[in-house]
Write a protein that holds these residues in place. Structure first.
Motif, PDB file in Angstrom:
ATOM      1  N   THR A  26      -0.614  16.488   5.824  1.00 18.57           N
ATOM      2  CA  THR A  26       0.226  15.909   4.765  1.00 18.57           C
ATOM      3  C   THR A  26      -0.571  14.925   3.914  1.00 18.57           C
ATOM      4  O   THR A  26      -0.293  14.765   2.724  1.00 18.57           O
ATOM      5  CB  THR A  26       1.453  15.198   5.358  1.00 18.57           C
ATOM      6  OG1 THR A  26       1.037  14.277   6.375  1.00 18.57           O
ATOM      7  CG2 THR A  26       2.433  16.194   5.942  1.00 18.57           C
ATOM      8  N   THR A  30      -0.844  15.113  -0.071  1.00 22.40           N
ATOM      9  CA  THR A  30      -0.589  13.970  -0.955  1.00 22.40           C
ATOM     10  C   THR A  30      -1.770  13.724  -1.878  1.00 22.40           C
ATOM     11  O   THR A  30      -1.606  13.567  -3.103  1.00 22.40           O
ATOM     12  CB  THR A  30      -0.306  12.711  -0.119  1.00 22.40           C
ATOM     13  OG1 THR A  30       0.841  12.936   0.703  1.00 22.40           O
ATOM     14  CG2 THR A  30      -0.044  11.508  -1.013  1.00 22.40           C
ATOM     15  N   SER A  99       8.349  15.000  -2.365  1.00 26.89           N
ATOM     16  CA  SER A  99       9.545  14.812  -1.542  1.00 26.89           C
ATOM     17  C   SER A  99       9.521  15.781  -0.360  1.00 26.89           C
ATOM     18  O   SER A  99       9.970  15.456   0.742  1.00 26.89           O
ATOM     19  CB  SER A  99      10.809  15.013  -2.377  1.00 26.89           C
ATOM     20  OG  SER A  99      10.946  16.369  -2.765  1.00 26.89           O
ATOM     21  N   ASP A 102       7.146  14.251   2.180  1.00 27.83           N
ATOM     22  CA  ASP A 102       7.805  13.156   2.908  1.00 27.83           C
ATOM     23  C   ASP A 102       8.746  13.704   3.971  1.00 27.83           C
ATOM     24  O   ASP A 102       8.826  13.160   5.080  1.00 27.83           O
ATOM     25  CB  ASP A 102       8.593  12.275   1.934  1.00 27.83           C
ATOM     26  CG  ASP A 102       7.690  11.493   0.996  1.00 27.83           C
ATOM     27  OD1 ASP A 102       6.501  11.342   1.334  1.00 27.83           O
ATOM     28  OD2 ASP A 102       8.166  11.038  -0.061  1.00 27.83           O
ATOM     29  N   GLN A 106       8.734  13.086   8.039  1.00 28.31           N
ATOM     30  CA  GLN A 106       9.900  12.623   8.790  1.00 28.31           C
ATOM     31  C   GLN A 106      10.247  13.581   9.930  1.00 28.31           C
ATOM     32  O   GLN A 106      10.522  13.164  11.060  1.00 28.31           O
ATOM     33  CB  GLN A 106      11.099  12.475   7.855  1.00 28.31           C
ATOM     34  CG  GLN A 106      11.022  11.270   6.926  1.00 28.31           C
ATOM     35  CD  GLN A 106      12.235  11.195   6.024  1.00 28.31           C
ATOM     36  OE1 GLN A 106      12.428  12.038   5.140  1.00 28.31           O
ATOM     37  NE2 GLN A 106      13.056  10.189   6.223  1.00 28.31           N
ATOM     38  N   GLN A 177      13.301   2.361   0.138  1.00 29.26           N
ATOM     39  CA  GLN A 177      12.190   3.322   0.117  1.00 29.26           C
ATOM     40  C   GLN A 177      10.991   2.744  -0.614  1.00 29.26           C
ATOM     41  O   GLN A 177       9.848   3.019  -0.271  1.00 29.26           O
ATOM     42  CB  GLN A 177      12.650   4.628  -0.537  1.00 29.26           C
ATOM     43  CG  GLN A 177      13.590   5.445   0.358  1.00 29.26           C
ATOM     44  CD  GLN A 177      14.234   6.586  -0.384  1.00 29.26           C
ATOM     45  OE1 GLN A 177      14.527   6.496  -1.575  1.00 29.26           O
ATOM     46  NE2 GLN A 177      14.453   7.670   0.313  1.00 29.26           N
ATOM     47  N   ALA A 181       7.486   2.515   1.004  1.00 27.33           N
ATOM     48  CA  ALA A 181       6.406   3.308   0.404  1.00 27.33           C
ATOM     49  C   ALA A 181       5.101   2.555   0.380  1.00 27.33           C
ATOM     50  O   ALA A 181       4.031   3.134   0.351  1.00 27.33           O
ATOM     51  CB  ALA A 181       6.793   3.713  -1.020  1.00 27.33           C
TER      52      ALA A 181
END
Length: 767
Positions: A26, A30, A99, A102, A106, A177, A181
């Motif tokens: 991830t 990103t 998104s 993210d 999670q 958030q 972040a």
């Protein structure tokens, strides 16, 4: 992920391994999405993202996370379309894909027990994200902003600047958030904490081996002295042999010759073995120092490990504010001590948030000012002069110095005349003060006056410094300097009252010897001149509460600490020199010790306390404001008489302060305690000439306090006066039977009554 990178993975479950892989993949997604947003058509970035999405999809299928499989598959389709030119990754589409990233993070952090409940509670969000990724091609492409300066915009264009930025398909970040972040997601890897503890143990052992190696030196010195004594003995034997030869006695000559012959192998034996031991010492020192260096190297991590989440945070935060900002990082491979890296993440985060919220303009405002629509924040990490240097700069509007000046005047921190004379550097220092902010109203990001205050305090705790620079209209710059490691500190070792102390060398401004004749006195304060500036002299013994320093030498050894107006010359007994010390934390049972930051062992094994210089400066300021700073005794003059010390113990603030002021006015040194427990702790930690206590107090009453003092082996001779509202004969008898030397009732005493009672017990204020 190879076993070479992560060691033995046999103890981890498949879900643990998936979390590790999801973390790394991830991060690749990103970084790639941010790179594609800045540089469209980056084929290498698209290729790496396709591989990362494919890897996540395969790993998720193995552990049965079908939602992650669907997310990764949809993202992989988007990357394929982008690779073939069918899809342009605009900021709005990048929002959608991020998104998805993210959500994968999670989902990877869910445990077996709570996974089903979480999936049910967040089903709507999951469906929205999956649908957004599936329909990513249908998102409209907004026209790009012009890159060159344009004429003054029409009212419609100005209105467009003031309007809310277009909302992306995925809902905007909430306040919580935005806060989260800023901080990187916790990385998987249970061994990290255990490895850190192992590194600390290894460093401690390596440091001990280095100390043991240094202890070979006095042993070799003793052997050298023995060799010299042996040589003297051999010389005497040779002289004796010559004298016997002259006497002509054959028997004596034979015996003396035999003795002389036996000295030769002994002489050779000593020479060879001393040489061997010296060689062994050199090897031992080299090996032990090599061990320390290797352990320190194990503790070092690349700078990128601590700031990997910052580019994403900057991008998301800027978009939520209707701005376009990118973060460029130089020196990602710069090695930083893992402890320092963990501690500075929050300060760097605050600096970036401040730059985005305060300094960076909106895109239309930037174009009007002749700048590119997208603002740039640069973060650079380098090793300079044996220190870690971090520079954060932006090309925003900078700081309005006149606004700071006006705020200083409004807050009555300085008079208008003084504020007008402040330089740029002095004005910018106000930004570090608690609750100081230039924003009229606070929001989720700033305006509460805690950002730069936290930055300054955290950097200070790491023995670092931070300096601010601003160029109005051009940008803002913060320069942070930190030690390369907190495990080994280069320190100046000094003697104070026969005890060794160490001052981190980064906190030492200069070391000088001051002649007694160069010391001047003004308003009962002593100072001398150094490089055109007056520096106040302060006794290290007094600040550290080690008693009065006897300075009878013609020259005083002085260490200058602090900067600017908060510079002081610390008078010590002796200066031993510099040493590299392996820092050892003080046991938490002692709490935070005033003026002390840590402990260490010197090369000869002697323990040494490392001084906390910022704390030391606060202690000096407190002494100055209370008027308690004593003059140094000068050569040829009688030492200043010490003021007698009195401890006042009372739970009433009014009574405490009244008694304290009365006694201070008479010339006594006065300390206060708020109840019996506090008084008992204080009286054992200092040398007092008298204790004045109330009777009725919480936690411990005065009668019990008197009893403890009178039963103590070291304190039983200390005079104690009870001052109480209770004036019945039985109350007086109870106090005196407990050991009190004087009983005075509050209802009857006035100023002179108390002072006369004190004089009866201990005499005048001065010894």
């Amino acid at each position: 992920m190879s076993q070479d990178q992560h060691g033995d993975l046999s103890a981890f479950s498949l879900l643990d391994l998936f979390r590790m892989e999801a973390d790394s993949q991830t991060q690749i997604l990103t970084d790639g999405l941010l790179a594609m947003e800045r540089h469209a058509g980056d084929a290498a970035a698209v290729e790496s993202m396709m591989r990362a999405a494919h890897s996540i999809k395969g790993a998720a299928a193995i552990v049965g996370l079908q939602v992650v499989v669907q997310l990764a598959h949809g993202m992989e389709d988007s990357f394929v379309a982008a690779q073939h030119g069918r899809l342009k990754l605009t900021p709005e589409r990048v929002d959608v894909l991020l998104s998805g990233v993210d959500l994968i993070v999670q989902l990877s952090r869910l445990d077996d027990a709570g996974a089903e409940a979480w999936l049910a509670a967040n089903a709507a969000q999951i469906d929205q994200t999956l649908n957004a990724i599936a329909g990513i091609a249908e998102l409209p492409e907004l026209p790009a902003l012009p890159s060159a300066p344009a004429p003054m915009p029409a009212p419609a264009a100005a209105a467009a600047e003031a309007a809310e930025p277009p909302a992306p398909v995925v809902s905007a970040l909430t306040g919580e958030q935005l806060e989260s972040a800023a901080a990187p997601a916790p990385r998987a890897g249970a061994p990290a904490k255990a490895q850190a503890q192992n590194f600390d143990k290894l460093l401690s052992l390596a440091s001990e081996s280095r100390i043991n190696a240094h202890q070979m030196h006095p042993f070799i010195g003793a052997l050298q002295r023995f060799k010299r004594n042996q040589s003297s003995l051999f010389s005497v034997i040779e002289q004796l042999h010559v004298a016997i030869a002259r006497s002509g006695d054959p028997g004596l000559m034979e015996k003396s010759l035999l003795a002389l012959q036996k000295t030769q192998p002994l002489k050779q034996f000593m020479l060879e073995h001393i040489a061997d031991i010296e060689t062994y010492e050199r090897r031992l020192l080299a090996v032990s120092q090599g061990m320390v260096d290797e352990v320190l190297a194990l503790r070092m991590r690349p700078f990128r490990d601590g700031i990997h989440a910052f580019p994403r945070m900057v991008r998301d935060l800027a978009r939520s504010l209707g701005k376009e900002v990118q973060l460029k990082i130089d020196g990602e491979d710069t090695l930083v001590d893992r402890d320092i890296l963990a501690k500075i993440e929050s300060p760097l985060n605050h600096m970036l948030r401040n730059a985005i919220d305060h300094g960076m303009e909106g895109p239309y405002e930037r174009i009007e000012a002749g700048k590119e629509a997208m603002g740039t924040i640069r973060m650079e990490a380098r090793h300079r002069a044996g220190m870690l240097s971090i520079e954060i700069s932006d090309d925003g509007r900078g700081v309005d110095l006149e606004k700071i000046r006006q705020s200083v005047i409004e807050r009555k921190m300085a008079s208008p005349a003084m504020a007008a004379a402040l330089s740029q550097g002095e004005l910018l220092e106000f930004l570090f003060l608690p609750a100081f902010s230039l924003k009229a109203t606070a929001n989720q990001l700033s305006g509460r006056g805690v950002g730069l205050d936290i930055v300054h305090e955290t950097i200070r705790q790491q023995n670092g410094t931070v300096r601010l620079e601003s160029e109005p209209g051009r940008g803002f710059r913060a320069l942070i300097t930190l030690p390369l490691t907190q495990s080994i500190v280069r320190a100046l070792v000094i003697d104070v009252q026969g005890e060794a102390y160490a001052i981190p060398i980064v906190k030492v401004e200069s070391v000088v010897r001051v002649p007694q004749a160069a010391i001047h006195t003004l308003e009962n304060k002593q100072f001398f001149e150094l490089k055109g500036e007056h520096l106040g002299l302060v006794s290290a013994a007094q600040v550290l509460e080690l008693g009065e320093a006897a300075s009878s030498a013609d020259d005083l050894p002085v260490v200058v600490i602090g900067r600017g107006k908060q510079s002081y010359a610390l008078v010590v007994d002796a200066i031993r020199g510099e040493q590299s010390l392996a820092v050892q934390a003080i046991d938490p049972i002692f709490g935070k010790m005033r003026d002390i930051s840590a402990a260490a062992l010197l090369d000869d094994g002697e323990p040494v306390l490392i001084l906390d210089v910022p704390d030391l400066l606060l202690s000096i300021d407190k002494l100055l404001h209370e008027g308690g700073l004593h003059q140094l005794a000068q050569a040829g003059h009688a030492q200043q008489r010490r003021a007698k010390r009195i401890l006042v113990v009372d739970d009433s603030l009014t009574v405490r302060e009244m008694e304290r002021k009365l006694l201070l006015a008479r010339g006594f040194d006065v300390d206060v305690a708020i109840d019996g427990i506090d008084g008992w702790n204080v009286v054992r930690s200092g040398e007092y000439d008298l204790v004045i206590t109330d009777v009725d107090m919480p936690r411990m009453d005065g009668i019990e306090l008197v009893s403890l003092i009178k039963k103590d082996l070291h304190l039983h001779k200390l005079p104690v006066m009870i001052v109480s509202y209770k004036d019945r004969p039985e109350d007086r008898a109870r106090g005196l039977s407990a050991g009190a030397d004087y009983y005075l009732t509050k209802g009857s005493f006035h100023d002179e009554t108390l002072l006369d009672a004190v004089a009866d017990l201990i005499g005048d204020a001065r010894l």
